[in-house]
Design a protein around this motif. Structure first.
Motif, PDB file in Angstrom:
ATOM      1  N   ASN A  11       0.812  -1.221   0.000  1.00  0.00           N
ATOM      2  CA  ASN A  11       0.000   0.000   0.000  1.00  0.00           C
ATOM      3  C   ASN A  11       0.841   1.266   0.000  1.00  0.00           C
ATOM      4  N   ARG A  12       2.113   1.116   0.313  1.00  0.00           N
ATOM      5  CA  ARG A  12       2.986   2.279   0.416  1.00  0.00           C
ATOM      6  C   ARG A  12       2.974   3.116  -0.858  1.00  0.00           C
ATOM      7  N   ASP A  13       3.188   2.463  -2.001  1.00  0.00           N
ATOM      8  CA  ASP A  13       3.214   3.187  -3.270  1.00  0.00           C
ATOM      9  C   ASP A  13       1.860   3.803  -3.599  1.00  0.00           C
ATOM     10  N   ARG A  14       0.798   3.164  -3.141  1.00  0.00           N
ATOM     11  CA  ARG A  14      -0.542   3.702  -3.407  1.00  0.00           C
ATOM     12  C   ARG A  14      -0.723   5.042  -2.703  1.00  0.00           C
ATOM     13  N   TYR A  15      -0.286   5.124  -1.456  1.00  0.00           N
ATOM     14  CA  TYR A  15      -0.379   6.395  -0.727  1.00  0.00           C
ATOM     15  C   TYR A  15       0.508   7.459  -1.362  1.00  0.00           C
ATOM     16  N   VAL A  16       1.703   7.066  -1.772  1.00  0.00           N
ATOM     17  CA  VAL A  16       2.625   8.006  -2.404  1.00  0.00           C
ATOM     18  C   VAL A  16       2.012   8.546  -3.697  1.00  0.00           C
ATOM     19  N   GLN A  17       1.487   7.646  -4.538  1.00  0.00           N
ATOM     20  CA  GLN A  17       0.872   8.048  -5.807  1.00  0.00           C
ATOM     21  C   GLN A  17      -0.323   8.967  -5.576  1.00  0.00           C
ATOM     22  N   LEU A  18      -1.138   8.635  -4.593  1.00  0.00           N
ATOM     23  CA  LEU A  18      -2.312   9.445  -4.292  1.00  0.00           C
ATOM     24  C   LEU A  18      -1.883  10.849  -3.885  1.00  0.00           C
ATOM     25  N   GLY A  19      -0.841  10.936  -3.090  1.00  0.00           N
ATOM     26  CA  GLY A  19      -0.328  12.245  -2.680  1.00  0.00           C
ATOM     27  C   GLY A  19       0.155  13.073  -3.852  1.00  0.00           C
ATOM     28  N   ILE A  20       0.816  12.416  -4.798  1.00  0.00           N
ATOM     29  CA  ILE A  20       1.323  13.102  -5.992  1.00  0.00           C
ATOM     30  C   ILE A  20       0.159  13.647  -6.824  1.00  0.00           C
ATOM     31  N   VAL A  21      -0.878  12.835  -6.977  1.00  0.00           N
ATOM     32  CA  VAL A  21      -2.046  13.242  -7.760  1.00  0.00           C
ATOM     33  C   VAL A  21      -2.803  14.379  -7.071  1.00  0.00           C
ATOM     34  N   ILE A  22      -2.943  14.289  -5.749  1.00  0.00           N
ATOM     35  CA  ILE A  22      -3.606  15.362  -4.994  1.00  0.00           C
ATOM     36  C   ILE A  22      -2.852  16.676  -5.196  1.00  0.00           C
ATOM     37  N   ALA A  23      -1.523  16.625  -5.113  1.00  0.00           N
ATOM     38  CA  ALA A  23      -0.716  17.831  -5.321  1.00  0.00           C
ATOM     39  C   ALA A  23      -0.902  18.384  -6.731  1.00  0.00           C
ATOM     40  N   ALA A  24      -0.893  17.497  -7.729  1.00  0.00           N
ATOM     41  CA  ALA A  24      -1.038  17.935  -9.123  1.00  0.00           C
ATOM     42  C   ALA A  24      -2.400  18.583  -9.353  1.00  0.00           C
ATOM     43  N   LEU A  25      -3.454  17.951  -8.858  1.00  0.00           N
ATOM     44  CA  LEU A  25      -4.803  18.500  -9.039  1.00  0.00           C
ATOM     45  C   LEU A  25      -4.966  19.813  -8.279  1.00  0.00           C
ATOM     46  N   ALA A  52       3.700  15.064   0.337  1.00  0.00           N
ATOM     47  CA  ALA A  52       5.162  14.943   0.334  1.00  0.00           C
ATOM     48  C   ALA A  52       5.610  13.744  -0.503  1.00  0.00           C
ATOM     49  N   PRO A  53       6.417  13.988  -1.548  1.00  0.00           N
ATOM     50  CA  PRO A  53       6.834  12.882  -2.407  1.00  0.00           C
ATOM     51  C   PRO A  53       7.712  11.899  -1.652  1.00  0.00           C
ATOM     52  N   GLY A  54       7.483  10.629  -1.881  1.00  0.00           N
ATOM     53  CA  GLY A  54       8.294   9.602  -1.248  1.00  0.00           C
ATOM     54  C   GLY A  54       7.891   9.252   0.162  1.00  0.00           C
ATOM     55  N   ILE A  55       6.897   9.964   0.699  1.00  0.00           N
ATOM     56  CA  ILE A  55       6.431   9.646   2.051  1.00  0.00           C
ATOM     57  C   ILE A  55       5.010   9.103   1.952  1.00  0.00           C
ATOM     58  N   ALA A  56       4.801   7.913   2.472  1.00  0.00           N
ATOM     59  CA  ALA A  56       3.465   7.319   2.473  1.00  0.00           C
ATOM     60  C   ALA A  56       2.762   7.757   3.750  1.00  0.00           C
ATOM     61  N   ARG A  57       1.765   8.611   3.615  1.00  0.00           N
ATOM     62  CA  ARG A  57       1.046   9.118   4.784  1.00  0.00           C
ATOM     63  C   ARG A  57      -0.387   8.602   4.721  1.00  0.00           C
ATOM     64  N   PRO A  58      -0.716   7.576   5.526  1.00  0.00           N
ATOM     65  CA  PRO A  58      -2.089   7.075   5.518  1.00  0.00           C
ATOM     66  C   PRO A  58      -3.061   8.137   6.021  1.00  0.00           C
ATOM     67  N   PHE A  59      -4.254   8.133   5.459  1.00  0.00           N
ATOM     68  CA  PHE A  59      -5.289   9.032   5.967  1.00  0.00           C
ATOM     69  C   PHE A  59      -6.647   8.379   5.779  1.00  0.00           C
ATOM     70  N   SER A  60      -7.611   8.870   6.515  1.00  0.00           N
ATOM     71  CA  SER A  60      -8.930   8.222   6.563  1.00  0.00           C
ATOM     72  C   SER A  60      -9.736   8.480   5.289  1.00  0.00           C
ATOM     73  N   LEU A  61     -10.737   7.654   5.096  1.00  0.00           N
ATOM     74  CA  LEU A  61     -11.673   7.869   3.991  1.00  0.00           C
ATOM     75  C   LEU A  61     -12.387   9.200   4.143  1.00  0.00           C
ATOM     76  N   ASP A  77     -12.721   8.947  -9.283  1.00  0.00           N
ATOM     77  CA  ASP A  77     -11.785   9.515 -10.260  1.00  0.00           C
ATOM     78  C   ASP A  77     -10.453   9.862  -9.610  1.00  0.00           C
ATOM     79  N   LEU A  78     -10.512  10.301  -8.348  1.00  0.00           N
ATOM     80  CA  LEU A  78      -9.269  10.608  -7.638  1.00  0.00           C
ATOM     81  C   LEU A  78      -8.442   9.339  -7.449  1.00  0.00           C
ATOM     82  N   LEU A  79      -9.097   8.244  -7.111  1.00  0.00           N
ATOM     83  CA  LEU A  79      -8.379   6.966  -6.993  1.00  0.00           C
ATOM     84  C   LEU A  79      -7.868   6.512  -8.353  1.00  0.00           C
ATOM     85  N   ASN A  80      -8.693   6.616  -9.377  1.00  0.00           N
ATOM     86  CA  ASN A  80      -8.262   6.228 -10.729  1.00  0.00           C
ATOM     87  C   ASN A  80      -7.078   7.056 -11.186  1.00  0.00           C
ATOM     88  N   ALA A  81      -7.087   8.338 -10.828  1.00  0.00           N
ATOM     89  CA  ALA A  81      -5.993   9.212 -11.238  1.00  0.00           C
ATOM     90  C   ALA A  81      -4.680   8.785 -10.602  1.00  0.00           C
TER      91      ALA A  81
END
Length: 94
Positions: A11-25, A52-61, A77-81
C-alpha cells in the motif's frame, strides 16, 4: 496499531501516488496547500504530509472524501488518477 508506522508494503506506493495526484490536481485548481486544507477541513501540515513525495502518509476515507470534494473530483476519479494519472489529469484539456 500505529498506522503511520506500519503501512503494508504493497500500500505504500498507493499512498505516495495518491499524494502526488492530490498535489497535481491542487496546483491545476490554483489552490495553495492552505486553501485546500481549509476546503477539506484538515490542517495545512496534514495536506503537506499527504503530498510529500516519497512519504506514504495514511489518511482516513473521511479526509479522502473531503479532499476529493475540495478538488471538485469524484472520489473514484481521484483513486483512478492515482493509478492512471495521465488518463484522468489530461482528459480535461481544452
Amino acid at each position: 496499531m500505529h498506522m503511520s508506522k506500519e503501512i503494508d508494503f504493497k500500500n505504500r506506493d498507493r499512498y505516495v501516488q495518491l499524494g502526488i495526484v492530490i498535489a497535481a490536481l491542487r496546483k491545476m485548481r490554483g489552490f495553495s496547500q492552505e486553501q485546500l486544507a481549509e476546503k477539506a477541513n484538515v490542517s495545512r501540515s496534514h495536506i503537506s504530509s499527504i503530498e510529500a513525495p516519497g512519504i506514504a502518509r495514511p489518511f482516513s476515507l473521511e479526509i479522502f472524501f473531503n479532499i476529493a470534494d475540495a478538488l471538485e473530483i469524484a472520489p473514484a476519479d481521484l483513486l483512478n488518477a492515482s493509478i492512471f494519472p495521465d488518463k484522468i489529469i489530461h482528459s480535461r484539456k481544452g
